[in-house]
Scaffold this active site. Structure first.
Site, PDB file in Angstrom:
ATOM      1  N   ALA A  32       0.822  -1.220   0.000  1.00 41.90           N
ATOM      2  CA  ALA A  32       0.000   0.000   0.000  1.00 41.90           C
ATOM      3  C   ALA A  32       0.853   1.266   0.000  1.00 41.90           C
ATOM      4  O   ALA A  32       0.348   2.363   0.241  1.00 41.90           O
ATOM      5  CB  ALA A  32      -0.935  -0.020   1.190  1.00 41.90           C
ATOM      6  N   GLY A  33       2.143   1.112  -0.244  1.00 39.48           N
ATOM      7  CA  GLY A  33       2.995   2.280  -0.501  1.00 39.48           C
ATOM      8  C   GLY A  33       3.562   2.986   0.714  1.00 39.48           C
ATOM      9  O   GLY A  33       4.064   4.107   0.579  1.00 39.48           O
ATOM     10  N   LYS A  54       6.352   2.599   2.380  1.00 42.13           N
ATOM     11  CA  LYS A  54       7.761   2.989   2.200  1.00 42.13           C
ATOM     12  C   LYS A  54       7.932   3.819   0.937  1.00 42.13           C
ATOM     13  O   LYS A  54       8.809   4.683   0.874  1.00 42.13           O
ATOM     14  CB  LYS A  54       8.643   1.741   2.168  1.00 42.13           C
ATOM     15  N   ASP A  87       3.672  -3.964  -7.305  1.00 42.51           N
ATOM     16  CA  ASP A  87       3.217  -5.048  -6.426  1.00 42.51           C
ATOM     17  C   ASP A  87       2.375  -5.979  -7.286  1.00 42.51           C
ATOM     18  O   ASP A  87       1.846  -5.578  -8.328  1.00 42.51           O
ATOM     19  CB  ASP A  87       2.395  -4.517  -5.249  1.00 42.51           C
ATOM     20  N   ASP A 118      11.085  -5.280  -0.080  1.00 47.11           N
ATOM     21  CA  ASP A 118      10.447  -5.471   1.235  1.00 47.11           C
ATOM     22  C   ASP A 118       9.566  -6.714   1.050  1.00 47.11           C
ATOM     23  O   ASP A 118       8.373  -6.604   0.795  1.00 47.11           O
ATOM     24  CB  ASP A 118       9.629  -4.215   1.559  1.00 47.11           C
ATOM     25  N   CYS A 165       9.750  -8.498   7.751  1.00 49.72           N
ATOM     26  CA  CYS A 165       9.325  -8.284   9.138  1.00 49.72           C
ATOM     27  C   CYS A 165       9.179  -9.647   9.833  1.00 49.72           C
ATOM     28  O   CYS A 165       8.101  -9.991  10.315  1.00 49.72           O
ATOM     29  CB  CYS A 165       8.048  -7.456   9.208  1.00 49.72           C
TER      30      CYS A 165
HETATM   31  C1  SAM Z   1       5.766  -6.985   3.300  1.00 54.62           C
HETATM   32  S1  SAM Z   1       4.616  -6.596   2.091  1.00 54.62           S
HETATM   33  C2  SAM Z   1       5.171  -5.052   1.496  1.00 54.62           C
HETATM   34  C3  SAM Z   1       4.790  -3.894   2.350  1.00 54.62           C
HETATM   35  C4  SAM Z   1       5.097  -2.561   1.728  1.00 54.62           C
HETATM   36  N1  SAM Z   1       6.432  -2.467   1.245  1.00 54.62           N
HETATM   37  C5  SAM Z   1       4.830  -1.429   2.711  1.00 54.62           C
HETATM   38  O1  SAM Z   1       5.755  -0.737   3.142  1.00 54.62           O
HETATM   39  O2  SAM Z   1       3.659  -1.235   3.069  1.00 54.62           O
HETATM   40  C6  SAM Z   1       5.073  -7.668   0.788  1.00 54.62           C
HETATM   41  C7  SAM Z   1       4.362  -7.378  -0.516  1.00 54.62           C
HETATM   42  O3  SAM Z   1       4.893  -8.251  -1.518  1.00 54.62           O
HETATM   43  C8  SAM Z   1       3.890  -8.427  -2.471  1.00 54.62           C
HETATM   44  N2  SAM Z   1       4.279  -9.560  -3.354  1.00 54.62           N
HETATM   45  C9  SAM Z   1       4.243 -10.878  -3.084  1.00 54.62           C
HETATM   46  N3  SAM Z   1       4.702 -11.586  -4.123  1.00 54.62           N
HETATM   47  C10 SAM Z   1       5.047 -10.682  -5.076  1.00 54.62           C
HETATM   48  C11 SAM Z   1       5.573 -10.798  -6.387  1.00 54.62           C
HETATM   49  N4  SAM Z   1       5.860 -11.981  -6.914  1.00 54.62           N
HETATM   50  N5  SAM Z   1       5.791  -9.671  -7.092  1.00 54.62           N
HETATM   51  C12 SAM Z   1       5.495  -8.464  -6.554  1.00 54.62           C
HETATM   52  N6  SAM Z   1       4.996  -8.293  -5.324  1.00 54.62           N
HETATM   53  C13 SAM Z   1       4.777  -9.397  -4.598  1.00 54.62           C
HETATM   54  C14 SAM Z   1       2.650  -8.651  -1.643  1.00 54.62           C
HETATM   55  O4  SAM Z   1       1.495  -8.397  -2.390  1.00 54.62           O
HETATM   56  C15 SAM Z   1       2.871  -7.660  -0.489  1.00 54.62           C
HETATM   57  O5  SAM Z   1       2.174  -6.458  -0.714  1.00 54.62           O
END
Ligand code: SAM
Length: 480
Positions: A303-304, A306, A324, A368, A421
């Site tokens: 959800a952006g 970072k 994403d 991330d 995390c």
């Molecule tokens: C830990 S969260 C990221 C949180 C985000 N960076 C933030 O600060 O709010 C991990 C993200 O990786 C995405 N994700 C999982 N597999 C993915 C892929 N193959 N390609 C791109 N994004 C992916 C998920 O949808 C999820 O939103």
């Protein structure tokens, strides 16, 4: 006094005596006394009786919602998501009742490891005991809940339970309920977790584990990120609104608030456009260290959270690509970016493993990555019991593939920051080691830890450092 029987209506000794006499003559009074094992009967004023009925109703609603949320968690649905759905469909539940339900629910999952060890299967008994472990019971609610327990909980003996240290808590409950076992702090987390983490060298294992459990048993403050240079001003305005707010001594734009609050309303009232973003998450961007004019790929932007922080730092001459795999979360990112008026971000749906981007296109990449999330078990205690034991290994494989795919997009001399995390070894130290074994052109870079101001590589943000979520951050430099 136990409000087993309420006799609203005329007050005064004469009236009371007449009512009691009538009940005794009909035999009903002795029956009530025998059942309740009480010596006295409470004569309630009409308003007290009404308040009591409301409390009983609140406890009934709690029981209904708790039953449904537990069933959802057992089938893998996050408790907060199911709770939000249920509350949306029951608009009649007021703000005070919502807080009571949500506090009790999360206490239940937080202490579930011990409730299970003690063999407390009765729902209301478990919920009341879990609440008492976290906070003092309000008189009426405690009594109403205890009336629905299948066993007797000595509320007086447990009234200071929330104040006691972890080990002492276990002893007090075992003693008060005449239980044979005082479970260990480690039992508050699933057994597989302890097999999956590594204790930093030079630390005594038992003490380190206990410290970690202690932190995961307490909900950390909500961390806000103020626009650059406005942290102190934000903290001051929040305090003026009656909220306990403080700036982090080392990250002055990070403001911790240790009381729930409505974020949207406060943004308007303080006039400061802050973002809700955990301290650990803010640290990941500190390590990335975006500089004005840089081109940065936030490869799994969600959800952006970072993305916004990075976009602010690279400024109008810089550019951020936020991708994403999930369109739903990206819609939130787009909304937040627009609300901040940022023009230097491109948002696109993309699978990191298939993203068709030119090699060496970015000065830096933030990965991330999706992970087992064990570092957030303080905020989402139900996740301890929902996360399958194979999750760290499953995510470890995905993370490795994601690392390999993003690496090629970084220019020589550029930086790859990998953050998760979670605290499991396979998703952190092992993932980085394996990546370095196949990409000899990358090396770990030592950075100053933003919270402890020590040079480290890689970095661990442990929950006690904020208090905040737990996180692992590795800074990998591509050789020039
Ligand atoms: C830990 S969260 C990221 C949180 C985000 N960076 C933030 O600060 O709010 C991990 C993200 O990786 C995405 N994700 C999982 N597999 C993915 C892929 N193959 N390609 C791109 N994004 C992916 C998920 O949808 C999820 O939103």
């Amino acid at each position: 006094m136990v409000p087993i029987l309420s006799i609203p209506g005329p007050r005064g000794p004469g009236a009371t005596r007449r009512i009691l006499k009538r009940l005794t003559c009909t035999g009903r009074l002795s029956e009530v006394i025998a059942v309740a094992r009480v010596k006295r009967i409470m004569i309630q004023a009409p308003e007290t009786a009404q308040r009591w009925r409301r409390t009983v109703r609140r406890v009934q609603v709690l029981e209904e919602i708790l039953t449904q949320v537990i069933a959802a968690v057992q089938s893998g649905v996050p408790a907060d998501r199911r709770l939000a759905e249920l509350l949306r469909s029951r608009r009649e539940i007021g703000a005070r009742d919502r807080r009571f339900i949500s506090d009790t629910l999360f206490s239940y999952f937080r202490w579930w490891g011990w409730l299970r060890a003690w063999g407390i299967a009765d729902l209301m008994g478990a919920a009341l005991l879990a609440s008492l472990l976290d906070r003092p019971a309000s008189g009426d609610e405690g009594r109403a809940m205890s009336q629905r327990c299948a066993f007797r909980l000595p509320l007086d003996a447990l009234k200071d339970l929330h104040r006691a240290a972890l080990g002492r808590k276990a002893e007090l409950v075992a003693h008060a309920l005449d239980l044979r076992r005082s479970p260990l702090p480690q039992e508050l987390l699933p057994a597989w977790f302890w097999e999956e983490i590594t204790v930093p060298e030079s630390r005594e294992v038992g003490a380190w584990q206990e410290r970690l459990v202690n932190c995961l048993q307490t909900r950390p403050p909500v961390w806000l990120r103020a626009p650059a240079g406005r942290g102190a001003e934000l903290a001051e305005r929040l305090r003026a609104e009656g909220l306990p707010a403080r700036c982090h001594p080392r990250l002055p734009n990070a403001v911790g608030v240790s009381k729930p609050f409505p974020a949207v309303d406060l943004r308007r009232r303080t006039g400061i456009g802050f973002e809700v973003q955990d301290l650990a998450s803010q640290c990941a961007v500190e390590i990335l260290d975006p500089q004005p004019g840089m081109r940065i790929w936030d490869a799994s932007a969600g959800a952006g959270g970072k993305t916004l922080q990075i976009a602010e730092r690279v400024g109008p001459e810089g550019w951020v690509l936020a991708t994403d795999i999930r369109p739903t979360v990206l819609r939130n990112a787009v909304r937040r970016i627009a609300a901040q008026g940022l023009k230097n971000v491109t948002v696109a749906r993309a699978d990191v493993l298939a993203a068709d981007l030119p090699g060496g296109a970015f000065d830096a990449v933030l990965l991330d990555a999706p992970c087992s999330g064990t570092g957030t078990w303080n905020r989402n205690p139900d996740a301890r019991w929902r996360t399958p034991r194979e999750a760290p290994r499953r995510f470890g494989l995905i993370q490795m593939r994601m690392l390999e795919h993003v690496a090629e997009r970084i220019r020589p001399g550029g930086r790859l920051v990998y953050s998760v995390c979670t605290l499991t070894k396979v998703e952190t130290l092992d993932a980085v080691e394996e990546f370095l074994s196949v990409r000899a052109d990358f090396a770990l870079e030592e950075r100053i830890h933003p919270l402890v101001e020590r040079r480290e590589s890689p970095l661990w943000v442990f929950p006690w450092m904020g208090p905040c979520d737990g996180m692992f951050i590795a800074c990998l430099l591509r050789r020039g």
